[in-house]
Design an enzyme around this catalytic site. Structure first.
Site, PDB file in Angstrom:
ATOM      1  N   TYR A   1      -9.882   3.974  -1.474  1.00  0.00           N
ATOM      2  CA  TYR A   1      -8.817   4.382  -0.706  1.00  0.00           C
ATOM      3  C   TYR A   1      -8.719   5.682   0.294  1.00  0.00           C
ATOM      4  O   TYR A   1      -8.680   5.980   1.245  1.00  0.00           O
ATOM      5  CB  TYR A   1      -7.534   4.771  -1.407  1.00  0.00           C
ATOM      6  CG  TYR A   1      -6.222   5.439  -1.019  1.00  0.00           C
ATOM      7  CD1 TYR A   1      -4.973   3.997   0.000  1.00  0.00           C
ATOM      8  CD2 TYR A   1      -5.238   5.833  -0.648  1.00  0.00           C
ATOM      9  CE1 TYR A   1      -4.013   4.514   0.108  1.00  0.00           C
ATOM     10  CE2 TYR A   1      -4.704   7.046  -0.631  1.00  0.00           C
ATOM     11  CZ  TYR A   1      -3.443   5.957   0.285  1.00  0.00           C
ATOM     12  OH  TYR A   1      -2.364   6.168   0.580  1.00  0.00           O
TER      13      TYR A   1
ATOM     14  N   SER B   1      -3.264   9.601   5.488  1.00  0.00           N
ATOM     15  CA  SER B   1      -2.982  10.115   3.434  1.00  0.00           C
ATOM     16  C   SER B   1      -3.435  10.989   4.044  1.00  0.00           C
ATOM     17  O   SER B   1      -4.519  11.309   4.968  1.00  0.00           O
ATOM     18  CB  SER B   1      -2.989   8.966   2.681  1.00  0.00           C
ATOM     19  OG  SER B   1      -3.273   9.902   1.720  1.00  0.00           O
TER      20      SER B   1
HETATM   21  P1  NAD Z   1       4.647   0.577  -1.228  1.00  0.00           P
HETATM   22  O1  NAD Z   1       3.668  -0.038  -2.122  1.00  0.00           O
HETATM   23  O2  NAD Z   1       6.255   0.140  -1.542  1.00  0.00           O
HETATM   24  O3  NAD Z   1       5.005  -0.794   0.236  1.00  0.00           O
HETATM   25  C1  NAD Z   1       3.631  -1.337   0.796  1.00  0.00           C
HETATM   26  C2  NAD Z   1       4.090  -2.923   1.267  1.00  0.00           C
HETATM   27  O4  NAD Z   1       3.347  -3.009   1.879  1.00  0.00           O
HETATM   28  C3  NAD Z   1       4.517  -3.790   0.133  1.00  0.00           C
HETATM   29  O5  NAD Z   1       6.108  -3.911   1.204  1.00  0.00           O
HETATM   30  C4  NAD Z   1       3.464  -5.026   0.225  1.00  0.00           C
HETATM   31  O6  NAD Z   1       3.809  -6.191   0.395  1.00  0.00           O
HETATM   32  C5  NAD Z   1       2.869  -4.475   1.687  1.00  0.00           C
HETATM   33  N1  NAD Z   1       1.630  -5.012   2.181  1.00  0.00           N
HETATM   34  C6  NAD Z   1       0.168  -5.375   0.913  1.00  0.00           C
HETATM   35  N2  NAD Z   1      -0.582  -5.541   1.062  1.00  0.00           N
HETATM   36  C7  NAD Z   1      -0.132  -6.529   2.755  1.00  0.00           C
HETATM   37  C8  NAD Z   1      -0.834  -6.873   3.503  1.00  0.00           C
HETATM   38  N3  NAD Z   1      -1.911  -7.794   3.024  1.00  0.00           N
HETATM   39  N4  NAD Z   1      -0.177  -7.670   4.823  1.00  0.00           N
HETATM   40  C9  NAD Z   1       0.895  -7.481   4.475  1.00  0.00           C
HETATM   41  N5  NAD Z   1       1.976  -6.442   4.166  1.00  0.00           N
HETATM   42  C10 NAD Z   1       1.366  -6.118   2.977  1.00  0.00           C
HETATM   43  O7  NAD Z   1       3.594   1.274  -0.203  1.00  0.00           O
HETATM   44  P2  NAD Z   1       4.647   2.713   0.020  1.00  0.00           P
HETATM   45  O8  NAD Z   1       4.336   3.733  -0.427  1.00  0.00           O
HETATM   46  O9  NAD Z   1       5.460   2.594   0.780  1.00  0.00           O
HETATM   47  O10 NAD Z   1       3.458   2.971   1.201  1.00  0.00           O
HETATM   48  C11 NAD Z   1       2.921   2.464   2.514  1.00  0.00           C
HETATM   49  C12 NAD Z   1       2.045   3.573   3.778  1.00  0.00           C
HETATM   50  O11 NAD Z   1       2.142   5.048   2.917  1.00  0.00           O
HETATM   51  C13 NAD Z   1       0.541   2.582   2.982  1.00  0.00           C
HETATM   52  O12 NAD Z   1       0.018   3.206   3.788  1.00  0.00           O
HETATM   53  C14 NAD Z   1       0.267   4.010   1.825  1.00  0.00           C
HETATM   54  O13 NAD Z   1      -0.833   4.078   1.940  1.00  0.00           O
HETATM   55  C15 NAD Z   1       0.795   5.684   2.731  1.00  0.00           C
HETATM   56  N6  NAD Z   1       1.017   6.781   2.023  1.00  0.00           N
HETATM   57  C16 NAD Z   1       1.782   6.082   0.681  1.00  0.00           C
HETATM   58  C17 NAD Z   1       1.781   7.946   0.367  1.00  0.00           C
HETATM   59  C18 NAD Z   1       2.470   7.540  -1.250  1.00  0.00           C
HETATM   60  O14 NAD Z   1       2.373   8.612  -2.099  1.00  0.00           O
HETATM   61  N7  NAD Z   1       3.009   6.625  -2.515  1.00  0.00           N
HETATM   62  C19 NAD Z   1       1.114   8.934   0.186  1.00  0.00           C
HETATM   63  C20 NAD Z   1       0.560   9.282   1.417  1.00  0.00           C
HETATM   64  C21 NAD Z   1       0.589   7.427   2.368  1.00  0.00           C
END
Ligand code: NAD
Length: 280
Positions: free
Chosen positions: A176, A163
């Protein structure tokens, strides 16, 4: 010549039912990769897998596992071996923030009227640990389990999802931010450790997307308008908009494929210029 060399490879995408990682799984399926949608949420994982099979006629399965539980990942690996064979690509996408590990205020003012519960001093260690562990150990443990196939095959690719917080922390979300910084460091460490085994380890650092994990910080529940923080992000992003999940997939395909054969240990920002901009 097929310079991507992705067809019929097997990819495990943790958090694959989520917004970013389901888009990533689709982009791999386009190139003929068999995808394993691994998620805590079995129904959501199965539904993404079914959609992928329908849209791309490439095999996909939904598997339920917890990235923090080694035994559940090993059971998942048995299912994957039975259905698809050994694993070539691992995308460590499960992660996210939680309101419970978020301070209410950005900066303390140090006044006597200030409520310590709203600052760093009010953070609950257990909540901090949950977010830190999901993002950091949730990357470490699946790598430990699924890379065993790659070592045996003398070939494989691990892609961690970091991130913008990893380079410079955003206010309010220290668990985070520190976990994603640890993911970057671990990406470099593991890349070096595995460099002679045929396994490459890299990371993508996305800029800002509007997703479930950050909506509460960026959109006002009552009005539906951007919060001050939501506006600040747009002002800090030279392209002046949020990233779409599909805009991460070009970098994913580059890192997963032979296009990046000599690339290991890097963290690539995909951020609309956020990390390059001083704000002035
Ligand atoms: P999201 O919440 O849409 O998806 C996360 C998924 O992970 C969910 O389906 C959830 O059920 C699953 N999950 C949670 N805990 C779990 C566990 N213990 N075991 C297995 N599965 C598990 O999230 P997203 O926004 O699509 O983010 C995906 C990745 O991208 C993450 O690592 C997040 O930190 C990173 N990210 C997101 C952003 C943003 O702006 N949304 C920015 C940078 C990085």
């Amino acid at each position: 010549m097929n310079e991507l060399n992705l067809k019929n490879k097997v990819a495990v995408i943790t958090g694959g039912a989520g917004i970013i990682c389901s888009a990533m799984a689709r982009s791999l399926a386009v190139h003929g990769v068999k995808t394993v949608i691994l998620d805590l949420n079995k129904d959501a994982a199965t539904s993404v897998a079914k959609q992928i099979e329908k849209e791309y006629t490439t095999s996909s399965i939904g598997v339920s596992a917890n990235v923090l539980d080694k035994a559940s990942l090993q059971s998942a690996m048995n299912i994957i071996h039975e259905q698809f064979g050994t694993i070539d690509i691992l995308v460590n996408g499960a992660g996210g923030n939680s309101p419970a590990a978020t301070t209410k205020v950005e900066k303390m003012d140090g006044s006597e009227s200030e409520n310590p519960e709203e600052t760093f001093f009010g953070l609950r260690i257990e909540e901090f640990e949950k977010v830190f562990d999901l993002n950091f150990k949730g990357t470490l443990i699946p790598s430990m389990v699924f890379a065993t196939d790659m070592v045996r095959n003398k070939s494989g690719v691990i892609i961690n999802i970091s991130s913008m917080n990893s380079f410079r922390p955003l206010t309010k979300i220290p668990a985070y931010s520190s976990a994603k910084a640890a993911v970057n460091n671990f990406t470099q460490w593991l890349a070096v450790h595995l460099a002679k085994t045929g396994i490459r380890v890299n990371a993508i650092a996305p800029g800002f997307l509007l997703t479930n994990q950050n909506r509460f910080l960026l959109i006002d529940e009552q009005t539906g308008a951007y919060t001050q923080r939501g506006k600040k992000i747009i002002n800090g992003t030279p392209m002046e908009r949020y990233c779409l999940p599909e805009e991460l997939t070009g970098t994913l395909i580059y890192l997963a494929s032979d296009l990046s054969k000599f690339v290991t240990g890097v963290v690539i920002p995909v951020d609309g210029g956020f990390s390059a901009y001083s704000g002035v």
